[in-house]
Design a protein around this motif. Structure first.
Motif, PDB file in Angstrom:
ATOM      1  N   VAL A 127       7.715  -1.297  -2.927  1.00 16.02           N
ATOM      2  CA  VAL A 127       6.579  -1.796  -2.132  1.00 16.02           C
ATOM      3  C   VAL A 127       7.016  -3.006  -1.307  1.00 16.02           C
ATOM      4  CG1 VAL A 127       4.328  -2.946  -2.278  1.00 16.02           C
ATOM      5  CG2 VAL A 127       4.783  -0.908  -3.654  1.00 16.02           C
TER       6      VAL A 127
ATOM      7  N   SER B  67      -1.319  -0.605  -1.993  1.00 13.17           N
ATOM      8  CA  SER B  67      -0.257  -0.567  -3.007  1.00 13.17           C
ATOM      9  C   SER B  67      -0.744  -1.147  -4.324  1.00 13.17           C
ATOM     10  CB  SER B  67       0.958  -1.365  -2.549  1.00 13.17           C
ATOM     11  OG  SER B  67       1.342  -0.930  -1.291  1.00 13.17           O
TER      12      SER B  67
ATOM     13  N   ARG C  79       8.972   0.787  -8.584  1.00  8.92           N
ATOM     14  CA  ARG C  79       7.854   0.878  -7.658  1.00  8.92           C
ATOM     15  C   ARG C  79       7.553  -0.444  -6.933  1.00  8.92           C
ATOM     16  NH1 ARG C  79       2.935   0.149  -7.346  1.00  8.92           N
ATOM     17  NH2 ARG C  79       1.599   1.524  -6.124  1.00  8.92           N
TER      18      ARG C  79
ATOM     19  N   TYR D 228      -1.674  -2.562   3.632  1.00 13.95           N
ATOM     20  CA  TYR D 228      -0.603  -1.933   2.847  1.00 13.95           C
ATOM     21  C   TYR D 228      -0.558  -2.511   1.438  1.00 13.95           C
ATOM     22  CZ  TYR D 228       4.103  -0.444   1.518  1.00 13.95           C
ATOM     23  OH  TYR D 228       5.166   0.099   0.860  1.00 13.95           O
TER      24      TYR D 228
ATOM     25  N   SER E  23      -1.208   0.618  -7.923  1.00 13.79           N
ATOM     26  CA  SER E  23      -0.548   0.056  -9.097  1.00 13.79           C
ATOM     27  C   SER E  23      -1.515  -0.027 -10.266  1.00 13.79           C
ATOM     28  CB  SER E  23      -0.015  -1.329  -8.730  1.00 13.79           C
ATOM     29  OG  SER E  23       0.501  -1.942  -9.852  1.00 13.79           O
TER      30      SER E  23
END
Lengths: 452, 310
Positions: free
Chosen positions: B231, B302, B227, B298, B306
């Protein structure tokens, strides 16, 4: 007790002596830098033994051209002992910045190779020296092509000569001589011949088209070449300063030009630039192509000289209008301390020896009339077509207004998307030309107002 | 009476606050690095901000001067600016989305064990090693109407002569997307594959024991591991695609009819071609601010995801 020296103190002491060293080194460095800057960037100088060294800044640094220019310089130096020319090539995309900085800081060189489209900005800053008187005094004027002299003067906003009429481009229409012969067609001599040949030689099912039309970058030159001569309109602006792009004859000629698209041309011509057109012509995809004499070697290399024919744009209803006569030459700066010596080089580029070498190596029309009769010119189909047309009585050369500061922005950046809309059928030629005329008229009137 | 006075603790010289001359020395030592940063990083950025507040058109040298916010006001009324901004958003969204999906798929395939995997990996990643200008040249030749693949297809009776994917209004965008995907997919695949190889095999074994299927293994084991890489990769790639000029300029120059003009391409046309550095700088500053803002949003979203994930 011996005091132990602290490392930092040691460093400090050492730094003191080092400071002296750094100061001396910096002074020496600055002095050396200034000395080299003065000698390399602009500003000519007297060399040893009374020799004069001129600085030449070149704005077009294609490797082959640079090699030829250096050879021309060495030929000049051999003929003029005591004169030296230092060549400096400027980056193609930043040369105007460099020149403007030099003008602002009064560190211009002696000689420059400006493009016709650069003259407006340079003359506006009073940077270049006019050459009219010198040309007359040297007795060179009668030796130079009248068209080129006129084009050179027309490129400057005040009509004076700043750019030597050393060489010139000119527009021609190339055609596949072998295809015309196979089809029993004579080389086109009129617009009607052109239209008929474009239709006759189109066979879309085998990938052959009668013409390749420039829809992409650089479209404006081809548009002018194919529309103004057909309309018989020989000036870009009327006396009142309005653009002739919306002239009814120009609109009618443009409609005929646009009608070729997608029928006698490939649809991919919508985005065709120079390379695409040349590839299409050279690979047997098109029977005719409009471009300047400069691309003749490309066509000959692809097809062979016997398959490549060239004709000048055909006569219009009243007269024959020639297009694309764009002078390329040299200029000297107003602030040059060695104007006499700089002029000697400019004159050399127009005299038979220098002119013949430079024009032949560049693939451009020579400015000197004697050189224009040399074999290498008369054997070049494109040059011959351009010169023959120019020699006819009553021909007029259409001068594009490169002196307008906005000309390039309007004709290259602003109009390109609109032109492609015309080809796509989303905008009529009339609306396109009316809007284009309006933009150019505004630019022209603004310019006239600013320059009295 | 024993003395209770403690011995003064000697501090090492390095912990002392430097005296004036020593501090000066330290500053002197770091000065070259500071000067370098100021000259090479901040000066160009600040000069663009300053240029954006000036009239600076090389073709009109006599009109140079302070413009205030004139360039920004002109920008708000400029239809080309808004159109190029919309196209930029479309380009970034489609490119990054497809590069991510296809790059992930490629990485998952290349992470499996099969004969010739080394060769397959080398071939799959090779487009990334090709220079930008060579990539565009390859695709220009492929799309060329007289020498490209369209010509050969036409000679086999598929399609028509004299057409090009780059010239047809319906196909230009996707022709560009494919050319850029060719280079962009390996970028994602390399980054994701590197992360995939760090996933402990025991986790997959445990998931298998628990009866997890491929989708469940992906969502519960693989995705949490890759992940962060995704990102960073998507952010880097989005900035990259936003600023993409070489491919678009070389292949279409923003055409046909301005349909593929991104904001950076518009900047290039304005500043480099039209030599209007004042307006070009205002466009650049606007692009810079938009990109910075979008990146911050962004990253914030993100990082929020998380934390929730944890």
């Amino acid at each position: 007790m011996t005091r132990q020296q602290h490392p930092a103190e040691a460093l400090g002491r050492h730094a003191l002596s080092r400071r002296g060293f750094i100061r001396t080194a910096a002074q020496a460095g600055v002095a050396m830098g200034l000395a080299s800057a003065v000698s390399a960037c602009g500003g000519s100088g007297g060399g040893s033994g009374g020799a004069v060294t001129l600085q030449l800044w070149d704005t077009d640094t294609r490797p082959e051209r640079t090699a030829n220019l250096k050879k021309l310089i060495s030929m000049f130096e051999a003929k003029n002992p005591g004169l030296r020319i230092n060549y400096l090539g400027l980056p193609t995309d930043q040369y105007m910045q460099k020149i403007n900085t030099a003008i602002a800081t009064r560190s211009t060189p002696d000689l420059l190779t400006p493009k016709a489209s650069d003259l407006a900005a340079l003359v506006a800053q009073n940077a270049l020296a006019p050459l009219d008187e010198r040309l007359k005094k040297a007795g060179l004027e009668p030796q130079i092509s009248e068209q080129m002299l006129k084009s050179s003067r027309a490129a400057a906003p005040d009509g004076k000569l700043y750019l030597t009429p050393t060489t010139s481009l000119a527009d021609v229409i190339y055609y596949r001589a072998d295809w015309f012969q196979e089809a029993g067609l004579k080389p086109p001599a009129t617009w009607a011949d052109f239209d008929a040949a474009a239709s006759r030689l189109t066979d879309a099912s085998s990938g052959r088209f009668g013409y390749t039309l420039r829809g992409g970058n650089g479209f404006f030159g081809q548009l002018v070449q194919m529309v103004y001569p057909r309309a018989g309109v020989s000036t870009f602006f009327r006396e009142d300063g309005s653009s002739t792009l919306d002239d009814p004859a120009v609109i009618a000629a443009c409609e005929k030009y646009v009608a070729l698209f997608g029928k006698q041309t490939a649809r991919s011509d919508l985005t065709a630039d120079f390379k695409t057109m040349v590839a299409q012509f050279g690979n047997g995809g098109a029977a005719m192509l409009s471009h300047s004499i400069g691309s003749y070697p490309n066509h000959v290399a692809a097809l062979g000289a016997e398959k490549v024919g060239a004709v000048a744009p055909f006569p219009g209803p009243d007269n024959q209008v020639l297009t694309g006569w764009m002078t390329t030459g040299f200029a000297m700066f107003q602030k040059s301390e060695h104007q006499e010596e700089a002029w000697k080089f400019l004159a050399y580029t127009m005299e038979p020896e220098g002119n013949s070498f430079w024009a032949q190596k560049s693939g451009y029309l020579p400015g000197n009339k004697t050189v224009a009769k040399e074999k290498w010119v008369t054997e070049n189909a494109a040059m011959k077509a351009a010169l023959d047309a120019a020699a006819k009585p009553g021909v007029v050369t259409l001068e594009q207004p490169y002196y307008l500061p906005e000309f390039t922005a309007i004709t290259v950046t602003d109009l390109l998307p609109e032109w492609q809309k015309v080809l796509q059928g989303n905008l009529t030629p009339r609306d396109f030309l009316t809007a284009a005329a309006s933009a150019l008229t505004t630019a022209k009137r603004k310019y006239d107002k600013e320059h009295g | 009476m024993s003395s209770t006075t403690a011995e003064p603790v000697r501090r090492p010289p390095a912990a002392r606050r430097p005296t004036g001359s020593r501090a000066g020395h330290a500053y002197l030592l770091i000065a070259p690095a500071v000067v370098l940063v100021l000259v090479f990083l901040f000066y160009p950025v600040l000069s663009v901000f300053w240029e954006s507040l000036r009239h600076h058109n090389l073709t009109r040298p006599l009109d140079d001067g302070f413009a205030g916010l004139d360039n920004y006001r002109a920008l708000l009324a400029d239809e080309l600016f808004w159109r190029s901004l919309r196209f930029t958003a479309q380009w970034v969204f489609v490119e990054v989305g497809l590069q991510f999906v296809l790059g992930l798929a490629l990485a998952l395939v290349l992470n499996r064990t099969f004969v010739g995997r080394g060769l397959a990996r080398a071939l799959a990643f090779s487009p990334w090693a090709v220079s930008g200008i060579l990539t565009t040249t390859i695709w220009i030749l492929l799309y060329n109407p007289t020498t490209g693949i369209g010509h050969y297809l036409a000679s086999m009776g598929i399609g028509e002569y004299g057409t090009s994917l780059l010239s047809e209004p319906d196909t230009t965008f996707w022709a560009l997307v494919i050319a850029e995907l060719w280079k962009g997919i390996p970028f994602f695949a390399i980054l994701i594959l590197a992360d995939l190889q760090s996933v402990p095999l025991e986790l997959y074994e445990a998931a298998n024991v628990d009866g997890a299927g491929p989708l469940r293994r992906f969502s519960a084991v693989t995705w949490p591991h890759i992940r962060k890489a995704v990102v960073i990769a998507t952010l880097l790639r989005a900035v990259w695609e936003f600023n993409n000029v070489d491919l678009l300029y070389t292949m279409t120059a923003g055409g046909p009819a301005g349909s593929t003009t991104t904001l950076p391409l518009y900047v290039a046309q304005t500043a480099i071609h039209d030599q209007d550095f004042g307006y070009g700088s205002a466009l650049t500053v606007t692009a810079f601010l938009l990109l910075t803002f979008a990146s911050m949003v962004y990253l914030r979203i993100s990082s929020g995801d998380s934390k929730e994930g944890k």
